[in-house]
Scaffold this active site. Structure first.
Site, PDB file in Angstrom:
ATOM      1  N   HIS A   1     -11.873 -12.312   6.812  1.00 22.13           N
ATOM      2  CA  HIS A   1     -11.064 -11.916   5.651  1.00 22.13           C
ATOM      3  C   HIS A   1     -11.195 -12.959   4.547  1.00 22.13           C
ATOM      4  CE1 HIS A   1      -8.367  -9.672   8.720  1.00 22.13           C
ATOM      5  NE2 HIS A   1      -9.116  -8.796   8.092  1.00 22.13           N
ATOM      6  N   GLY A   2     -11.059 -12.536   3.317  1.00 20.30           N
ATOM      7  CA  GLY A   2     -11.125 -13.465   2.183  1.00 20.30           C
ATOM      8  C   GLY A   2     -12.561 -13.672   1.748  1.00 20.30           C
TER       9      GLY A   2
ATOM     10  N   ASP B   1      -2.175  -1.756   7.797  1.00 18.78           N
ATOM     11  CA  ASP B   1      -3.185  -2.746   8.192  1.00 18.78           C
ATOM     12  C   ASP B   1      -2.535  -3.777   9.129  1.00 18.78           C
ATOM     13  OD1 ASP B   1      -5.735  -3.807   8.084  1.00 18.78           O
ATOM     14  OD2 ASP B   1      -5.444  -4.874   6.192  1.00 18.78           O
TER      15      ASP B   1
ATOM     16  N   GLY C   1     -13.098  -7.497   6.591  1.00 22.15           N
ATOM     17  CA  GLY C   1     -13.727  -8.559   5.800  1.00 22.15           C
ATOM     18  C   GLY C   1     -14.827  -8.052   4.901  1.00 22.15           C
ATOM     19  N   GLY C   2     -14.597  -6.902   4.270  1.00 28.96           N
ATOM     20  CA  GLY C   2     -15.643  -6.297   3.435  1.00 28.96           C
ATOM     21  C   GLY C   2     -15.987  -7.093   2.181  1.00 28.96           C
TER      22      GLY C   2
HETATM   23  P1  13P Z   1     -11.339  -8.617   2.731  1.00 29.72           P
HETATM   24  O1  13P Z   1     -10.053  -9.193   2.232  1.00 29.72           O
HETATM   25  O2  13P Z   1     -12.339  -9.661   3.083  1.00 29.72           O
HETATM   26  O3  13P Z   1     -11.874  -7.587   1.816  1.00 29.72           O
HETATM   27  O4  13P Z   1     -11.010  -7.885   4.121  1.00 29.72           O
HETATM   28  C1  13P Z   1     -10.160  -6.780   4.124  1.00 29.72           C
HETATM   29  C2  13P Z   1      -9.707  -6.425   5.483  1.00 29.72           C
HETATM   30  O5  13P Z   1     -10.434  -6.499   6.435  1.00 29.72           O
HETATM   31  C3  13P Z   1      -8.323  -5.918   5.614  1.00 29.72           C
HETATM   32  O6  13P Z   1      -7.924  -5.794   6.944  1.00 29.72           O
END
Ligand code: 13P
Length: 286
Positions: free
Chosen positions: A179-180, A82, A208-209
């Site tokens: 993210h977060g 990532d 950013g799921g």
């Molecule tokens: P989240 O931490 O919001 O789930 O996002 C994950 C992400 O996009 C990792 O690159």
């Protein structure tokens, strides 16, 4: 051993319009629990490691865990690095056997990002590995990478030119995602996903799921988001399951580590199963 390239995995998902869940793992337990969920759901899955995880565990041990746990696994799985701005870590993971990398040069001017991404794609091809690219930082700091400030957005033309010129296998546009935990309701530019894939049929990565609704996931996946990233929710589930179990252990004065691991594993596995259902990847293993 069905370890498949990110290109193959996202090719299927993009064509059939489901999302491959890409979960960030940070130790052996989270890796094993998510692989177990993929086997149970007959779902393809991408396992992601942040640079922080690579550095904290070490690429040798991490890749050893991956190899052992995926030996004879009956569903397609792929290992991805990532957000990585460090070329040395990109090279280290590609040489070790990671199947794909996200070269995150979003802090650089687009022309320099484009130049270096072309080099990373050429390097990855030597290992038959895939590359995800981005030209706008995704808001929010994750595992020490990124910024809480929204980054400058680029025009559709610049985004399309970047995808075409670099030949990336997957593209991660900033569409109001972060993210977060979302501090307020995200205002997502879903149309940008449709606009990109209408011109260049490149699978889109949704970052950013954590915190998005099922409706938002389904809409974005239908538009071409074939890779859906979940990290914060894995961390929260892991930490909260530990906390709940340990509070109970303290109250009962009963200290049995294997029962702790079993309880936490189940929670992480359930989280993964839920997302596989929502993203439509359940039953899609080939
Ligand atoms: P989240 O931490 O919001 O789930 O996002 C994950 C992400 O996009 C990792 O690159």
């Amino acid at each position: 051993m069905p370890i498949v390239s990110m290109q193959e995995m996202l090719g299927h998902a993009f064509k059939e319009r489901y999302g491959v869940p890409a979960f960030n793992i940070f130790n052996d337990l989270t890796l094993e629990a998510i692989l177990a969920a993929a086997v149970e759901a007959r779902s393809p899955v991408i396992i992601q490691t942040s640079v922080k995880t690579v550095k904290s565990i070490g690429s040798d041990v991490l890749f050893g865990m991956w190899t052992e746990m995926t030996r004879d696994i009956p569903v397609p799985v792929s290992l991805h690095l990532d957000h990585c701005p460090e070329r040395a870590v990109i090279s280290e993971c590609l040489a070790k056997g990671w199947n794909s990398v996200l070269f995150d040069a979003s802090a650089l001017p687009v022309a320099e990002n484009r130049r270096q991404t072309i080099e990373v794609v050429a390097e990855a091809r030597r290992y038959h590995a895939g590359v995800e690219g981005e030209i706008e930082g995704i808001q929010g700091v994750e595992d020490d990478i990124g910024s809480d400030e929204a980054s400058k957005s680029q025009s559709l033309e610049v985004a399309l030119d970047f995808v075409r010129a670099t030949g990336v296998d997957c593209f991660a546009p900033a569409i109001g995602n972060a993210h977060g935990m979302y501090k307020s309701e995200p205002n997502l530019d879903a149309q940008r996903v449709s606009d990109i894939v209408a011109v260049v049929p490149v699978p889109i990565a949704l970052h950013g799921g954590t915190g998005l609704t099922d409706e938002q996931f389904k809409d974005l996946i239908a538009r071409g988001c074939a890779k859906v990233n979940i990290s914060t929710a894995v961390k929260m589930t892991f930490m909260k399951a530990n906390l709940a179990f340990l509070r109970d252990a303290e109250a009962k004065n009963k200290w049995d580590p294997p029962s702790l691991f079993r309880a936490v594993r189940q929670e992480v596995k359930n989280l993964a199963l839920k997302h596989m259902q929502t993203f439509g990847s359940e039953g899609k293993a080939w």
